[in-house]
Design a protein around this motif. Structure first.
Motif, short mmCIF file in Angstrom:
data_model
loop_
_atom_site.label_atom_id
_atom_site.label_comp_id
_atom_site.label_asym_id
_atom_site.label_seq_id
_atom_site.Cartn_x
_atom_site.Cartn_y
_atom_site.Cartn_z
N ALA A 94 0.82 -1.20 0.00
CA ALA A 94 0.00 0.00 0.00
C ALA A 94 0.85 1.25 0.00
N LYS A 95 2.01 1.22 0.67
CA LYS A 95 2.84 2.42 0.76
C LYS A 95 3.40 2.84 -0.60
N THR A 96 3.37 1.93 -1.56
CA THR A 96 3.84 2.29 -2.89
C THR A 96 2.81 3.06 -3.67
N GLY A 97 1.55 3.10 -3.19
CA GLY A 97 0.49 3.80 -3.90
C GLY A 97 -0.19 2.95 -4.93
N ARG A 98 0.18 1.66 -5.03
CA ARG A 98 -0.46 0.77 -5.99
C ARG A 98 -1.56 -0.02 -5.29
N THR A 99 -2.39 -0.67 -6.09
CA THR A 99 -3.43 -1.51 -5.53
C THR A 99 -2.81 -2.58 -4.66
N PRO A 100 -3.24 -2.71 -3.38
CA PRO A 100 -2.57 -3.63 -2.48
C PRO A 100 -2.73 -5.08 -2.90
N GLY A 101 -1.60 -5.75 -3.10
CA GLY A 101 -1.61 -7.18 -3.29
C GLY A 101 -2.19 -7.65 -4.60
N THR A 102 -3.51 -7.82 -4.61
CA THR A 102 -4.18 -8.36 -5.77
C THR A 102 -5.44 -7.55 -6.06
N LEU A 103 -5.96 -7.79 -7.26
CA LEU A 103 -7.19 -7.12 -7.64
C LEU A 103 -8.35 -7.55 -6.76
N ARG A 104 -8.25 -8.76 -6.20
CA ARG A 104 -9.34 -9.24 -5.33
C ARG A 104 -9.55 -8.31 -4.14
N TYR A 105 -8.46 -7.74 -3.65
CA TYR A 105 -8.57 -6.86 -2.48
C TYR A 105 -9.40 -5.63 -2.81
N ALA A 106 -9.11 -5.01 -3.96
CA ALA A 106 -9.88 -3.84 -4.37
C ALA A 106 -11.32 -4.21 -4.66
N LEU A 107 -11.55 -5.38 -5.25
CA LEU A 107 -12.91 -5.80 -5.56
C LEU A 107 -13.73 -6.02 -4.29
N ILE A 108 -13.10 -6.58 -3.26
CA ILE A 108 -13.83 -6.82 -2.02
C ILE A 108 -14.17 -5.50 -1.34
N LEU A 109 -13.19 -4.60 -1.24
CA LEU A 109 -13.47 -3.30 -0.63
C LEU A 109 -14.52 -2.53 -1.43
N GLY A 110 -14.44 -2.63 -2.76
CA GLY A 110 -15.45 -1.98 -3.58
C GLY A 110 -16.83 -2.57 -3.36
N GLY A 111 -16.88 -3.90 -3.22
CA GLY A 111 -18.16 -4.55 -2.93
C GLY A 111 -18.74 -4.11 -1.60
N LEU A 112 -17.87 -3.97 -0.58
CA LEU A 112 -18.33 -3.49 0.72
C LEU A 112 -18.85 -2.06 0.61
N SER A 113 -18.17 -1.24 -0.16
CA SER A 113 -18.61 0.15 -0.35
C SER A 113 -19.92 0.22 -1.11
N ALA A 114 -20.24 -0.83 -1.85
CA ALA A 114 -21.45 -0.82 -2.68
C ALA A 114 -22.69 -1.23 -1.91
#
Length: 406
Positions: free
Chosen positions: A10-30
């Protein structure tokens, strides 16, 4: 993936780890737009099936908003104390069970109660998703990640009414809540398997009521935090006026079918996604405060255009243009307001995220009864409430955040 690996990435400013992480957080936000928007095409049918009135059915929206507010106030501090995962998984389980109860309810009154419980579970997903982003990012990187999440969560207002309209072709409105129960169960499994803990034990704070209340009081004394949070909440209230009234206005007044209404609603949701992605592209080159100002101005101008179109009785196609501007402004307002509000509170990310959400959903809940008082035979009440909240949002932002900007 370990907590350390997630944090380092995360400190690099890129999507953390895998795309799955962003998809899960996005799903929670939805959770909020999906839980609200999917059943909007069914509101007229629900009123007839449950032998209830339109204002009573609109209270199911108000109940959901109240549940979101209360749930975030509880889940936010708990996640600061227990870590993010445990409160999140408990909330997702509660959401799935409550969705099933809503599907089998025999009356509007019990549906209102069920929606409140459903929202308590959804609140954990919403508040903890924002707190996880604050755990991992800061500055423009946080704003960029919030904008990226809108690409995922922004699909919810596009797909939800379309899916809801298609579900109504196959079954009754009860099937919509069955779909929501399945969505909650899928996210529960995904979070349990693939979402790492983002708050290490050494950064957690004891769960004490007194300390929690003092933390909330300190946040509310912060003029900058209050200004960013309140302005976002007021704009969200204008959006809620549109959400709660649009199915009755566009179908009842302008004669759209549930499927046509779903397409219009989805097009406005696409506007949110596009605005959010434009925001993510240019943030860093353009300051977050300037982008937030642009979004607030667009919201006020769009609301005023809707009100003027409704008062002059122009064709529906003309009214839809300022409506698109107003709804799309959310894509600029929410990422920047969230980032600016949370920026100064890394050690209370859960509590700060909770208050940010409460501002949105409590103030947003006020819009539903205000629109209902005006009736559902004209677009004027919807336009008037949208414009009023947008103008107050702009004034609040300019007044409370002026000192910090200077």
């Amino acid at each position: 993936m370990s907590t350390a690996a997630v944090t380092a990435t995360a400190k690099t400013g890129r999507t953390p780890g895998t795309l799955r992480y962003a998809l899960i957080l996005g799903g929670l936000s939805a959770f909020a737009p999906l839980s609200i928007d999917m059943y909007l095409p069914a509101l007229p049918r629900m009123a007839a099936d449950l032998h209830s009135s339109a204002p009573t059915l609109q209270l199911t929206l108000t109940a959901f908003v109240i549940g979101l507010a209360v749930g975030q106030l509880i889940a936010g501090p708990l996640s600061d104390s227990l870590g993010r995962r445990r409160p999140l998984l408990a909330g997702l389980a509660l959401y799935a069970v409550a969705s099933v109860l809503c599907a089998v309810t025999p009356s509007a009154e019990l549906l209102i109660a069920g929606r409140c419980v459903q929202a308590l579970g959804a609140a954990a997903g919403i508040v903890i998703a924002r707190a996880c982003v604050r755990d991992l990012f800061s500055g423009s990187a946080m704003t960029k990640f919030f904008s990226m999440l809108m690409l995922v969560s922004g699909l919810a207002p596009i797909l939800a009414p379309v899916v809801g309209g298609q579900v109504l072709r196959l079954t009754s409105w009860r099937g919509v809540f069955v779909v929501l129960a399945v969505f909650g169960a899928v996210l529960l499994i995904a979070a349990a398997v693939a979402l790492p803990e983002t708050l290490p034990a050494e950064r957690r704070r004891p769960a004490r009521i007194g300390a929690t209340l003092r933390g909330y009081a300190g946040l509310l004394r912060d003029r900058s935090f209050l200004g960013y949070s309140a302005s976002a909440g007021l704009v969200f209230a204008g959006l809620f006026a549109y959400i709660s009234a649009s199915s009755f206005v566009l179908q009842g007044v302008y004669g759209l079918s549930p499927q046509e209404y779903s397409l219009v609603f989805g097009a406005n949701g696409l506007g949110i996604v596009i605005a959010g992605q434009v925001n993510g592209r240019i943030v860093g080159r353009v300051r977050e405060r300037a982008l937030l100002t642009a979004g607030l101005c667009a919201s006020a101008a769009g609301g005023a255009g809707v009100l003027l179109a409704a008062l002059t009785g122009v064709p529906l196609g003309v009214l839809l243009v300022p409506l698109l501007v107003m709804v799309s402004s959310i894509g600029l307002v929410m990422p920047n307001a969230s980032s600016l509000a949370l920026a100064e509170h890394p050690h209370h990310a859960g509590s700060a995220s909770a208050l940010l959400g409460v501002m949105q959903f409590v103030v947003g809940g006020l819009a539903t009864p205000l629109v209902g008082i005006g009736g559902d035979t004209s677009a004027v009440p919807m336009g008037a409430v949208m414009t009023s909240f947008a103008v107050v949002a702009l004034l609040t932002f300019a007044t409370l955040t002026r000192r910090r900007a200077a």
